[in-house]
Design a protein around this motif. Structure first.
Motif, PDB file in Angstrom:
ATOM      1  N   LEU A 146       0.826  -1.210   0.000  1.00 26.93           N
ATOM      2  CA  LEU A 146       0.000   0.000   0.000  1.00 26.93           C
ATOM      3  C   LEU A 146       0.861   1.261   0.000  1.00 26.93           C
ATOM      4  O   LEU A 146       0.457   2.308  -0.510  1.00 26.93           O
ATOM      5  CB  LEU A 146      -0.920  -0.016   1.223  1.00 26.93           C
ATOM      6  CG  LEU A 146      -2.036   1.034   1.286  1.00 26.93           C
ATOM      7  CD1 LEU A 146      -3.034   0.835   0.152  1.00 26.93           C
ATOM      8  CD2 LEU A 146      -2.744   0.958   2.634  1.00 26.93           C
ATOM      9  N   SER A 147       2.058   1.162   0.546  1.00 26.89           N
ATOM     10  CA  SER A 147       2.954   2.318   0.630  1.00 26.89           C
ATOM     11  C   SER A 147       3.454   2.769  -0.742  1.00 26.89           C
ATOM     12  O   SER A 147       3.872   3.923  -0.910  1.00 26.89           O
ATOM     13  CB  SER A 147       4.148   1.990   1.527  1.00 26.89           C
ATOM     14  OG  SER A 147       4.838   0.853   1.045  1.00 26.89           O
ATOM     15  N   GLN A 163      -3.875   2.242  -4.460  1.00 25.09           N
ATOM     16  CA  GLN A 163      -5.072   1.460  -4.796  1.00 25.09           C
ATOM     17  C   GLN A 163      -4.838  -0.046  -4.623  1.00 25.09           C
ATOM     18  O   GLN A 163      -5.627  -0.852  -5.106  1.00 25.09           O
ATOM     19  CB  GLN A 163      -5.479   1.746  -6.245  1.00 25.09           C
ATOM     20  CG  GLN A 163      -5.782   3.201  -6.540  1.00 25.09           C
ATOM     21  CD  GLN A 163      -7.020   3.687  -5.820  1.00 25.09           C
ATOM     22  OE1 GLN A 163      -8.084   3.079  -5.907  1.00 25.09           O
ATOM     23  NE2 GLN A 163      -6.887   4.789  -5.081  1.00 25.09           N
ATOM     24  N   SER A 164      -3.775  -0.395  -3.928  1.00 25.57           N
ATOM     25  CA  SER A 164      -3.367  -1.794  -3.848  1.00 25.57           C
ATOM     26  C   SER A 164      -4.472  -2.724  -3.367  1.00 25.57           C
ATOM     27  O   SER A 164      -4.744  -3.763  -3.976  1.00 25.57           O
ATOM     28  CB  SER A 164      -2.153  -1.935  -2.930  1.00 25.57           C
ATOM     29  OG  SER A 164      -1.773  -3.279  -2.802  1.00 25.57           O
ATOM     30  N   MET A 165      -5.133  -2.389  -2.261  1.00 23.61           N
ATOM     31  CA  MET A 165      -6.156  -3.275  -1.722  1.00 23.61           C
ATOM     32  C   MET A 165      -7.378  -3.337  -2.639  1.00 23.61           C
ATOM     33  O   MET A 165      -7.955  -4.407  -2.850  1.00 23.61           O
ATOM     34  CB  MET A 165      -6.576  -2.817  -0.322  1.00 23.61           C
ATOM     35  CG  MET A 165      -7.481  -3.816   0.402  1.00 23.61           C
ATOM     36  SD  MET A 165      -6.623  -5.376   0.733  1.00 23.61           S
ATOM     37  CE  MET A 165      -7.790  -6.569   0.105  1.00 23.61           C
ATOM     38  N   LEU A 166      -7.754  -2.215  -3.204  1.00 18.51           N
ATOM     39  CA  LEU A 166      -8.889  -2.186  -4.119  1.00 18.51           C
ATOM     40  C   LEU A 166      -8.590  -3.005  -5.373  1.00 18.51           C
ATOM     41  O   LEU A 166      -9.452  -3.746  -5.863  1.00 18.51           O
ATOM     42  CB  LEU A 166      -9.221  -0.739  -4.497  1.00 18.51           C
ATOM     43  CG  LEU A 166      -9.647   0.175  -3.348  1.00 18.51           C
ATOM     44  CD1 LEU A 166      -9.879   1.598  -3.851  1.00 18.51           C
ATOM     45  CD2 LEU A 166     -10.914  -0.358  -2.672  1.00 18.51           C
ATOM     46  N   ASN A 167      -7.358  -2.897  -5.866  1.00 16.22           N
ATOM     47  CA  ASN A 167      -6.962  -3.691  -7.027  1.00 16.22           C
ATOM     48  C   ASN A 167      -6.954  -5.180  -6.705  1.00 16.22           C
ATOM     49  O   ASN A 167      -7.406  -6.014  -7.510  1.00 16.22           O
ATOM     50  CB  ASN A 167      -5.567  -3.269  -7.514  1.00 16.22           C
ATOM     51  CG  ASN A 167      -5.538  -1.873  -8.083  1.00 16.22           C
ATOM     52  OD1 ASN A 167      -6.571  -1.328  -8.464  1.00 16.22           O
ATOM     53  ND2 ASN A 167      -4.353  -1.274  -8.145  1.00 16.22           N
ATOM     54  N   SER A 216       1.187  -4.257   3.953  1.00 16.44           N
ATOM     55  CA  SER A 216       1.584  -3.246   4.948  1.00 16.44           C
ATOM     56  C   SER A 216       3.072  -2.917   4.943  1.00 16.44           C
ATOM     57  O   SER A 216       3.535  -2.153   5.795  1.00 16.44           O
ATOM     58  CB  SER A 216       1.182  -3.716   6.344  1.00 16.44           C
ATOM     59  OG  SER A 216       1.890  -4.906   6.686  1.00 16.44           O
ATOM     60  N   PHE A 217       3.809  -3.474   3.995  1.00 12.08           N
ATOM     61  CA  PHE A 217       5.262  -3.268   3.982  1.00 12.08           C
ATOM     62  C   PHE A 217       5.600  -1.774   3.964  1.00 12.08           C
ATOM     63  O   PHE A 217       5.060  -0.994   3.183  1.00 12.08           O
ATOM     64  CB  PHE A 217       5.876  -3.955   2.759  1.00 12.08           C
ATOM     65  CG  PHE A 217       7.370  -3.838   2.687  1.00 12.08           C
ATOM     66  CD1 PHE A 217       8.171  -4.662   3.459  1.00 12.08           C
ATOM     67  CD2 PHE A 217       7.968  -2.896   1.867  1.00 12.08           C
ATOM     68  CE1 PHE A 217       9.559  -4.556   3.406  1.00 12.08           C
ATOM     69  CE2 PHE A 217       9.349  -2.774   1.811  1.00 12.08           C
ATOM     70  CZ  PHE A 217      10.148  -3.605   2.579  1.00 12.08           C
ATOM     71  N   LEU A 223      -2.422  -3.941  12.179  1.00  6.93           N
ATOM     72  CA  LEU A 223      -3.731  -3.330  11.972  1.00  6.93           C
ATOM     73  C   LEU A 223      -4.119  -3.364  10.496  1.00  6.93           C
ATOM     74  O   LEU A 223      -5.245  -3.744  10.139  1.00  6.93           O
ATOM     75  CB  LEU A 223      -3.717  -1.887  12.480  1.00  6.93           C
ATOM     76  CG  LEU A 223      -5.008  -1.076  12.268  1.00  6.93           C
ATOM     77  CD1 LEU A 223      -6.186  -1.751  12.968  1.00  6.93           C
ATOM     78  CD2 LEU A 223      -4.816   0.350  12.775  1.00  6.93           C
ATOM     79  N   LEU A 224      -3.196  -3.000   9.626  1.00  7.19           N
ATOM     80  CA  LEU A 224      -3.463  -3.040   8.187  1.00  7.19           C
ATOM     81  C   LEU A 224      -3.658  -4.474   7.705  1.00  7.19           C
ATOM     82  O   LEU A 224      -4.541  -4.754   6.885  1.00  7.19           O
ATOM     83  CB  LEU A 224      -2.309  -2.388   7.429  1.00  7.19           C
ATOM     84  CG  LEU A 224      -2.234  -0.862   7.504  1.00  7.19           C
ATOM     85  CD1 LEU A 224      -0.892  -0.374   6.997  1.00  7.19           C
ATOM     86  CD2 LEU A 224      -3.366  -0.235   6.715  1.00  7.19           C
TER      87      LEU A 224
END
Length: 268
Positions: free
Chosen positions: A166-167, A171-175, A200-201, A208-209
């Protein structure tokens, strides 16, 4: 959720030390604890120098098989190493992994003909990990078609869409969720897996992420994960998500996991 226990991997410093010392008791204990925590497969990854990998994988396989009956997930970036140790595995497990990179499919898929072995398929090729959905779907289709030539049905394949950090990709999670849905729509019986902690890297408060991403991914259709089954918070997220989605009648599995000590505060 199909859980591929990740705690026997030579990239982990304490595991690397145990491998170097040939500390069978340490490796066996990790296998036993993961099995007791609910692992469906025990991943074994040597992560040693190439000239020692086959020997080390063989040793790990023997130690883990002596300790537990849980199927193994043989893990190596080198398909020839997996091919070399395949005959030492006493019962069908999982191969980690194939992709459209090099000759991985050509080397590993024939090993699965006429048995019930399963396989992780990474959506990457000789150009690396693609960023677009269309290419990942194309890679998935190619692997499924190659597998079919050896009688390997989609339900024996765990596609890993390779979630990005995500860093670096907002849009990583949505993708990732879109990729999961698209793969499941194309092959309803296929499994979708992944190392969700990659999301979460480079960010603070990674657990949490990771937990939140796991809930998102399960809702999208992910039903397999490479993870630490001893992580009570992550296990709790998995059981809670299925319960909240209405896929755990009367919350029986959630309640059973609590009584068994798999979830909730330590010691409860």
């Amino acid at each position: 959720m199909i859980i591929i226990g990740e705690k026997i991997n030579g990239t982990i410093p304490v595991v690397k030390e145990a491998i170097e010392k040939r500390d069978a008791a340490f490796i066996a204990d990790r296998a036993i604890k993961q099995t007791e925590a609910g692992a469906s497969f025990i991943d074994v990854c040597a992560s040693t120098a190439p000239e020692h990998e086959v020997e080390t994988l063989k040793w790990l396989i023997n130690v883990v098989q002596d300790a537990v009956d849980t199927p193994l997930c043989i893990d190596s970036p080198n398909p020839r190493a997996i091919e070399a140790v395949f005959k030492y595995v006493s019962k069908p497990g999982m191969i980690n992994s194939i992709s459209e990179e090099g000759d991985k499919c050509e080397v590993l898929l024939p090993l699965m003909e006429g048995n019930t072995w399963e396989v992780v398929g990474l959506t990457c090729d000789n150009n690396g990990i693609p960023n677009d959905l269309a290419t990942k779907i194309s890679i998935t289709m190619n692997m499924v078609e190659k597998a079919a030539k050896y009688g390997i049905t989609p339900d024996r394949i765990h596609i890993d869409p390779c979630v990005m950090a995500l860093s670096t990709e907002n849009q990583s999670m949505l993708n990732f969720a879109e990729e999961i849905r698209a793969i499941k729509a194309l092959y309803p019986s296929i499994h979708v897996t992944g190392a969700i902690s990659n999301i979460s890297f480079g960010l603070p408060v990674r657990p949490l992420l990771n937990k939140t991403a796991m809930a998102f991914a399960i809702q999208a259709g992910m039903d397999s994960a490479v993870m630490d089954p001893l992580n009570r918070e992550m296990m709790g997220t998995i059981f809670a998500t299925y319960a909240l989605m209405g896929q755990d009648k009367h919350c029986r599995k959630y309640s059973k996991a609590f009584r068994a000590g798999q979830i909730g505060p330590a010691g409860k």
